[in-house]
Design an enzyme around this catalytic site. Structure first.
Site, PDB file in Angstrom:
ATOM      1  NE  ARG A 198      -7.864  -8.945 -13.869  1.00 45.11           N
ATOM      2  CZ  ARG A 198      -6.954  -8.811 -13.118  1.00 45.11           C
ATOM      3  NH1 ARG A 198      -5.595  -9.092 -13.155  1.00 45.11           N
ATOM      4  NH2 ARG A 198      -7.221  -7.994 -11.852  1.00 45.11           N
TER       5      ARG A 198
ATOM      6  NE  ARG B  15      -5.191  -4.938 -11.201  1.00 47.50           N
ATOM      7  CZ  ARG B  15      -4.225  -4.297 -11.189  1.00 47.50           C
ATOM      8  NH1 ARG B  15      -4.287  -2.838 -11.326  1.00 47.50           N
ATOM      9  NH2 ARG B  15      -2.863  -4.890 -11.043  1.00 47.50           N
TER      10      ARG B  15
ATOM     11  CG  HIS C 194      -2.062  -0.609   1.089  1.00 52.34           C
ATOM     12  ND1 HIS C 194      -2.298  -1.861   1.901  1.00 52.34           N
ATOM     13  CD2 HIS C 194      -3.144  -0.405   0.111  1.00 52.34           C
ATOM     14  CE1 HIS C 194      -3.895  -2.331   1.523  1.00 52.34           C
ATOM     15  NE2 HIS C 194      -3.972  -1.497   0.554  1.00 52.34           N
TER      16      HIS C 194
ATOM     17  CD  GLU D 177      -2.319 -13.101 -13.819  1.00 57.21           C
ATOM     18  OE1 GLU D 177      -2.430 -12.117 -12.925  1.00 57.21           O
ATOM     19  OE2 GLU D 177      -3.474 -13.670 -13.639  1.00 57.21           O
TER      20      GLU D 177
ATOM     21  CB  CYS E  81      -1.167  -5.359 -17.847  1.00 54.91           C
ATOM     22  SG  CYS E  81      -1.571  -7.015 -17.306  1.00 54.91           S
TER      23      CYS E  81
ATOM     24  CG  ASN F  78       1.671  -7.073 -10.135  1.00 55.54           C
ATOM     25  OD1 ASN F  78       2.646  -6.306 -10.314  1.00 55.54           O
ATOM     26  ND2 ASN F  78       0.431  -6.569 -10.021  1.00 55.54           N
ATOM     27  CG  ASP F  79      -1.008 -12.994  -9.578  1.00 55.08           C
ATOM     28  OD1 ASP F  79      -0.766 -13.149  -8.170  1.00 55.08           O
ATOM     29  OD2 ASP F  79      -1.936 -12.334  -9.860  1.00 55.08           O
TER      30      ASP F  79
ATOM     31  NE  ARG G  84      -0.064  -9.437  -5.921  1.00 54.42           N
ATOM     32  CZ  ARG G  84      -0.798  -9.298  -7.225  1.00 54.42           C
ATOM     33  NH1 ARG G  84      -1.579 -10.081  -7.751  1.00 54.42           N
ATOM     34  NH2 ARG G  84      -1.358  -7.979  -7.418  1.00 54.42           N
TER      35      ARG G  84
END
Ligand code: PEP
Ligand code: MG
Length: 546
Positions: free
Chosen positions: A319, A282, A181, A407, A478, A430-431, A441
């Site tokens: 997505r 998303r 965050h 991913e 992405c 990220n994944d 992650r």
């Protein structure tokens, strides 16, 4: 002395070091009073804290406002008051608050995913309420009179969200990864930020420089070095401000620069940047609070807002619902799983709930039919080519451009076979790093493994990009990797054809790409692939691109 962490928001911050105030300790000898009076004291303190956070939210925007409002909601939450009530007969108000939060935090941690992430907010609420009860100043980040840099072990999301970029010019954090965050909000606020600085001194040090481009944190820096880096940063910022797109290297090699979006209002803001469309929409984020599946018509109306914001001819990559693990959706809940990140999430949910995918695809097709945007659709968490084949059939039968996210290492390794079925792929770094390095992650203690500059991740990306080139089909990125201007050039050098990132990052990515040639990007890619570790990869790329 120079320390190194993971750079997450480029830029230079310099000035005196400030640190968050000490956590207020609940006194061990707090007297036990009347139960009702204890409950009333907690309620008054929690309300005061919630009102202060709400007032700060009113002066913030975007993710920062959302975080402040969510923390205010947690302070005012009836569930917390109920837990405090359970302890009010045997403990004073501050002790009852602390015990109630401990219990709730244990429940959140056991639930995992997004709930577990909220434990930091819960502890933040506890510290604010206890301070209010004890009549001492609220803990958190000081508001210095002169531009300063902030050093912290970790920051509560509400503290980060309330930062004033005119006063806090740089942030260095001992914990936290690129997707934490703190990183996301610092990026939105445009405050240069370095996370995961393992040896960050939590006391001492009069002044410091934070270089959010290289990950360096210099203690008591040489003023000439500060001035030189600030001048270079200023030049970089003005190049970003004047960049108008489209995404091109200096010698004209096209790399689409797109924005990641999650809803209509955000899409309107993103469309004001010089982007060629949206590379990741998303959709699940619009439905996190829904207990029932939205109807096809309602979904079509929501998607239509994003398509309208993109405008005629602009690409929008939708997505399909990425439910499960870190993004739980009540209406697509798969029950208790021992390991949700490795469980039934993303496209896998359609195996037992095919109607959820069918309805969503009908809604996307309906909205696309009414819009002039160029709508592409992809599914998350695809592991094998047969999943891509089945999805492509559903999409093509509705007249939609079909793709999948890469991913999982399995999908990256067989990208050529996946691409036999679909029209494009987009790499979710990220994944992909989470699954490649077997490292959560969300775990800040593992952020050195999920660093997007890890050479092993780059090798997988290269493999996918080469498969795309052989098939003559687009390969996008992405994940957060696409928001790093230097890494964006490496990705272009690896053969990636589009980059989609937070709207606030598109200008620095586009400007950096426009300042280098494709040959430089390719040299940077070769250097990064051959590097021993992420830091060496960054240095090799920087040398090739400077
Ligand atoms: C990714 O995994 O890189 C991605 C873009 O998807 P998300 O962050 O939403 O999981
Ligand atoms: Mg993902």
């Amino acid at each position: 002395m120079s320390l190194t962490g993971t750079p997450v928001v480029p830029g230079i911050g310099a000035g005196p070091v400030v640190r968050p105030g000490e956590r207020v300790q609940t006194p061990s000898d707090e007297p036990v009073g009347d139960k009702d009076a204890t409950v009333a004291a907690f309620a008054a303190a929690a309300q005061a804290v919630a009102e202060r956070l709400t007032a700060r939210a009113a002066h913030a925007s975007g993710a920062a406002a959302e975080v402040l409002q969510a923390t205010a909601g947690m302070a005012a939450d009836k569930g917390l008051a109920t837990f405090v009530g359970k302890h009010a007969a045997t403990a004073g108000p501050a002790t009852a608050t602390t015990k109630a939060v401990e219990e709730l935090a244990a429940m959140f941690t056991a639930a995992g995913g997004l709930m577990a992430e909220r434990v930091t907010d819960l502890h933040d609420v506890r510290d604010r309420v206890v301070a209010e009860l004890l009549g001492v100043p609220e803990p958190g980040v000081p508001e210095p009179d002169e531009p300063s840099v902030l050093f912290a072990d970790d920051l509560a999301p509400a503290d980060t969200a309330g930062l004033d970029p005119a006063r806090i010019t740089g942030i260095a954090i001992r914990l936290g990864g690129t997707t934490s965050h703190t990183a996301i909000i610092a990026r939105q606020l445009g405050i240069p930020c370095v996370v995961g600085v393992a040896s960050l001194p939590l006391e001492g040090g009069a002044t410091a420089l934070v270089d959010g481009g290289t990950g360096e944190v210099v203690l008591d820096p040489d003023p000439a070095d500060v001035a030189a880096r600030q001048a270079a940063d200023e030049a970089r910022r003005s190049a970003g401000a004047s960049w108008t797109g489209p995404g091109r290297t200096a010698d004209g090699h096209a790399v689409q620069v797109l924005a990641n979006v999650q809803d209509g209002p955000g899409a309107v803001v993103a469309a004001a940047e010089p982007v060629e469309g949206f590379g990741l929409y998303r959709t699940e984020l619009s439905f996190l609070d829904r207990s029932a599946e939205p109807t096809v018509d309602e979904q079509a109306a929501i998607y239509g807002e994003v398509f309208a914001a993109a405008g005629a001819g602009a690409k929008v990559v939708v997505r399909t619902l990425d439910a499960g693990s870190d993004k739980p959706l009540k209406f697509a809940d798969m029950g208790d799983e021992p390991n949700p990140a490795l469980g039934v999430r993303g496209l896998r949910i359609a195996d037992s709930r095919p109607e959820l995918l069918d309805h969503q695809l009908d809604a996307i097709a309906q909205a696309a039919g009414r819009s002039e945007a160029d709508v592409w659709v992809m599914a998350p968490m695809v592991a094998v080519p047969s999943e891509a084949a089945a999805l492509a059939e559903k999409l093509h039968s509705r007249g939609l451009t079909a793709g999948v996210m890469i991913e999982t290492p399995s999908a990256a390794l067989l990208a050529d076979r996946v691409l036999e079925h679909v029209d494009f792929v987009s790499i979710g770094t990220n994944d992909l790093s989470q699954y490649t390095f077997a490292a959560d992650r969300m775990a800040s203690s593992l952020s050195h493994l999920t660093d997007p500059w890890q050479p092993a991740l780059l090798v997988l990306i290269e493999r996918v990009a080469q498969a795309g080139q052989a098939a003559g089909k687009p390969v996008g990125v992405c994940g957060e990797a696409a928001a790093d201007p230097l890494l964006a050039c490496v990705l272009a050098g690896l053969g990636v054809t589009s980059l989609s990132c937070a709207a606030t990052a598109v200008r620095s990515v586009g400007a950096q790409l426009s300042s280098v040639t494709l040959a430089q990007c390719q040299e940077a890619a070769r250097g990064a692939l051959a590097a021993a570790d992420p830091q060496a990869a960054r240095e090799a790329a920087r040398a090739a691109l400077s």
